[in-house]
Design a protein around this motif. Structure first.
Motif: not given
Ligand SMILES: *Cc1c(COP(=O)(O)O)cnc(C)c1O
Length: 751
Positions: A224-225, A249, A341, A344, A380, A382-383
């Motif tokens: 997600n970055s 982030h 964003d 989560w 994300s 995956h998160k």
């Molecule tokens: C973890 C996170 C990201 C980045 O996501 P990744 O999938 O780890 O690259 C972006 N924004 C927020 C708020 C995050 O917590």
């Protein structure tokens, strides 16, 4: 074929009737097709199988008795599972109409042979397993089944190259052949293109867009970055103004840097527990934004007077989610593009509890009229859904006022995409979406929500019992949540722990942050603006409260976390007096029993004043008790007044001097230097400095550290002092280096 068939009727497996005899033969015949059969004659058992058996591939249901309930339960968990209605000789008549939509046909037990019926069911089950496969995963499986020789990259060629050395073989055996066989080059035409979004990959993205409610979805396999960088890089032109959640982030900061944006920050609330809250609606309004821009140093030379873009973190790490429709309306009055964003919060759309709380909820229907902004949501996957790490999605819903040309957006996508993405990751995105499709999304998210609520209620009840028990000191850990909820059906309020699960798991009103409520401790909230997501659970330790801040006596969360870790429990995030745990889809029922048990044991060790060496060997100073250490650390936290100092930092944001892009130019041309804290006053930071918690950047690249007695410097001095006193509890601070004696150094632009 693996899979389970549920036989649910009122016939007992051991009955000596003709129907039971025939059913027994049928079960044997189905087993010969490789199917597992679960035969239950009680409705409750059938319902339990439906809830817990994810490999259900078909069902034979009787109508008499509990048939109606069982069929209803099946539709709430499975999408188009093959269901056959069983009867002895004649089809049941006058069934409710919806039943005809659910069932695929009838099985007349005494009319047809068991072999014939079993064949029909096995065929239906097989069709079902084909049908549930999403587009890309299905195509990938088909291709892999063909076992072709490859003449393309990757060079390991389906894993073969690994077999040529012992260490390679170890890797091959560890991950298995299939992962390597499906690691294919982008030049395999049958799978389509992840860069042009064609073929099965394009189909998978369109399927995900339908499921997540987007106009278009891009699979982004660099995390997600990267999705965040793509959005910012596309949405902001050089020297345009961007409204940015200060609680953002690092990747948002990167997007501002590469786009050449002029960021203007919107500051979220903070409470006495040190948790970051929402940005109040009052600060998002057109008027508040105008005021904020009026005296901002970046405004005067901006490319345009109006911001091009706004970004908000939804939900926050601690589970606070916005009324996104309202936020889009408010921010839309200042910026034509709004980005949520949602790193989560990929599951937001799949449970009615989160109605209007996720980015893609903003559409023509929820926000009609010309003022609706173009909305981006980055997740994300995956998160918090089931996907491989780094697998994420970018969802878009354009609005006429900020027209979006997808070919141009794709140009930006390509600037950040690899030309060799890992196909198993793309497959995992395809599957993560399919798992949320139809009734499965609400079912799976509902399970996590219910488990989290059970844990929350158990903690409150336990604390109550400890208070009543005169044999022990009456403190216990708490949970950050409302003490009371109002039942919207009766208008009566009742203690949280007595509210029924149905109410708490389906009514968002139970979780919204009511203006002025003491439990959350945030000021300036509007009704309904923000809601606490029940699956993100903040456990509170004694020592701070949401409204008042640090209290006289307390137990630092870091020591509790160290204890939990020894017990094999790793929490998501640790604050001064808070611990965050997540109830994600991967939660197993009752897993939280172990956590509660460990918290009780910590309390016993504390109350018994056990030696630290006994409770936490190799931790902290020697010859001291657990309680004494807790007291020492807490008193330091309290007296250092860190909490108030940090409040000041966020009330008086540092002065911006350079844009992120200008600051970055200094960085790559070695025009930065590392500066110790005692010389840091009035310097321009080249780093992003973040202390977790609250995890909100206190200093951004290009911002001034301010005077030596200003809020930022005072806070950093106090923090450094704390870390040097308790090196084993040192703060998690990004962007500051520590030397051997524990002094902070921060990269600054050379003067
Ligand atoms: C973890 C996170 C990201 C980045 O996501 P990744 O999938 O780890 O690259 C972006 N924004 C927020 C708020 C995050 O917590």
């Amino acid at each position: 074929m693996e899979g389970t068939i549920l036989v649910a009727g009122d016939e007992r497996p051991d009955a000596d009737s003709a129907v039971a005899e025939q059913l027994r033969r049928l079960c044997t015949a189905m087993e010969e097709h490789g199917l597992r059969v679960r035969w239950t004659h009680r409705t409750t058992d059938a319902l339990a199988v439906i809830r817990s058996e994810s490999m259900l591939m078909g069902m034979l249901a009787g109508w008499d008795g509990g048939g109606e309930k069982v069929l209803d339960a099946v539709t709430k968990r499975f999408h188009r599972l093959p269901v056959f209605l069983m009867a002895a000789e004649q089809e049941p008549r006058d069934l409710p109409l919806w039943v005809y939509e659910v069932i695929q046909g009838y099985v007349l037990l005494l009319e047809d042979t068991p072999g014939f019926i079993a064949g029909r069911i096995a065929h239906a089950a097989e069709e079902y397993t084909e049908r549930i496969l999403p587009p890309f995963f299905e195509a990938l499986r088909k291709l892999e089944d063909r076992h072709r020789y490859s003449w393309h990259t990757p060079a390991h060629a389906g894993g073969v190259a690994f077999l040529k050395s012992a260490v390679g073989r170890a890797f091959f055996d560890y991950y298995g052949e299939r992962l390597l066989r499906t690691d294919l080059s982008i030049s395999v035409p049958e799978l389509g293109s992840p860069l042009d979004h064609t073929g099965p990959i394009g189909e998978a993205e369109r399927n995900a867009a339908r499921i997540f409610g987007a106009d278009r979805t891009f699979f982004v396999v660099n995390g997600n970055s990267t999705a965040n960088r793509i959005v910012g890089h596309h949405a902001i032109a050089r020297d345009e103004l961007a409204l940015v959640d200060r609680n953002c982030h690092k990747s948002i900061q990167h997007a501002l840097t590469i786009s050449g944006a002029r960021p203007v920050y919107l500051v979220p609330e903070r409470n006495g527990l040190g948790l970051a809250g929402p940005i109040p609606a009052g600060k998002l309004s057109a008027e508040a934004v105008r005021e904020r821009l009026a005296d901002h140093p970046f405004t005067a030379s901006a490319a345009t007077p109006e911001p091009a873009y706004a970004v908000v973190t939804n939900s926050t790490y601690d589970g606070l989610c916005y009324d996104t429709v309202r936020v889009a309306e408010l921010l839309g009055a200042s910026a034509p593009r709004v980005h949520f964003d949602e790193a989560w919060f990929a599951y937001g759309r799949f449970n009615p509890l989160y109605d209007r709380r996720y980015g893609m909820a903003v559409d023509e229907e929820s926000l009609p009229g010309p003022s609706r902004p173009t909305v981006f949501s980055t997740q994300s996957t995956h998160k918090l859904l089931a996907a491989l790490s780094q697998s994420s999605m970018l969802h878009v819903r354009p609005a006429p006022r900020a027209p979006l040309d997808y070919e141009r957006l794709n140009e930006t996508f390509l600037m950040h995409a690899s030309t060799s993405p890992l196909y198993p990751m793309i497959a995992s995105l395809d599957v993560a979406a399919a798992m949320m499709d139809g009734p499965s999304g609400p079912f799976l998210t509902g399970e996590a929500i219910v488990e989290a609520i059970r844990f929350r209620q158990a903690m409150v009840r336990l604390a109550g019992r400890i208070r009543e028990d005169t044999a022990r000191p009456d403190w216990f850990f708490g949970v950050w949540q409302p003490d009371e909820v109002t039942d919207p059906r009766t208008g009566r309020s009742l203690p949280f722990e007595n509210a029924d699960l149905e109410l708490l798991s389906t009514r968002p009103e139970c979780w919204t942050l009511a203006p002025g409520a003491a439990w959350h401790g945030f000021d300036d909230l509007d009704d309904g603006h923000c809601m606490l997501d029940p699956i993100k659970v903040t456990i509170t330790c004694p020592g701070a409260d949401a409204t008042g801040g640090t209290t006289e006596w307390g137990i630092p969360a870091k020591i509790v976390a160290a204890y939990l870790e020894r017990r094999g429990i790793v929490v998501e995030k640790i604050g001064d007096h808070t611990l965050l745990v997540l109830f994600s889809l991967g939660i197993t029922k009752g897993k939280w029993g172990t956590l509660i048990d460990a918290l009780i044991d910590f309390k016993s060790a504390y109350d018994a004043d056990l030696p630290l060496a006994e409770v936490l060997p190799d931790f902290g100073p020697s010859g001291i008790t657990l309680r004494a250490l807790c007291t020492q650390v807490h008193n330091k936290l309290r007296d250092a007044n860190l909490d108030d100092l940090l409040d000041q930092v966020f009330t008086d944001l540092p002065e911006p001097v350079l844009t992120p892009a200008a600051c970055y130019q200094a960085l790559i041309r070695s025009k930065t230097e590392r500066v110790p804290l005692r010389e840091l006053a009035n310097r321009t930071s080249a780093a992003i400095v973040v202390v977790t918690p609250p995890g909100i950047p206190m200093l951004m690249p290009g911002e001034s550290t301010g005077p030596d007695d200003g809020p930022l410097m005072s806070y950093l001095y106090a923090l450094e002092d704390f870390d040097r006193t308790f090196p084993y509890l040192a703060t998690d601070i990004h962007g500051a280096a520590r030397d051997e004696s524990g002094h902070y150094w921060i990269d600054c632009v050379t003067t």
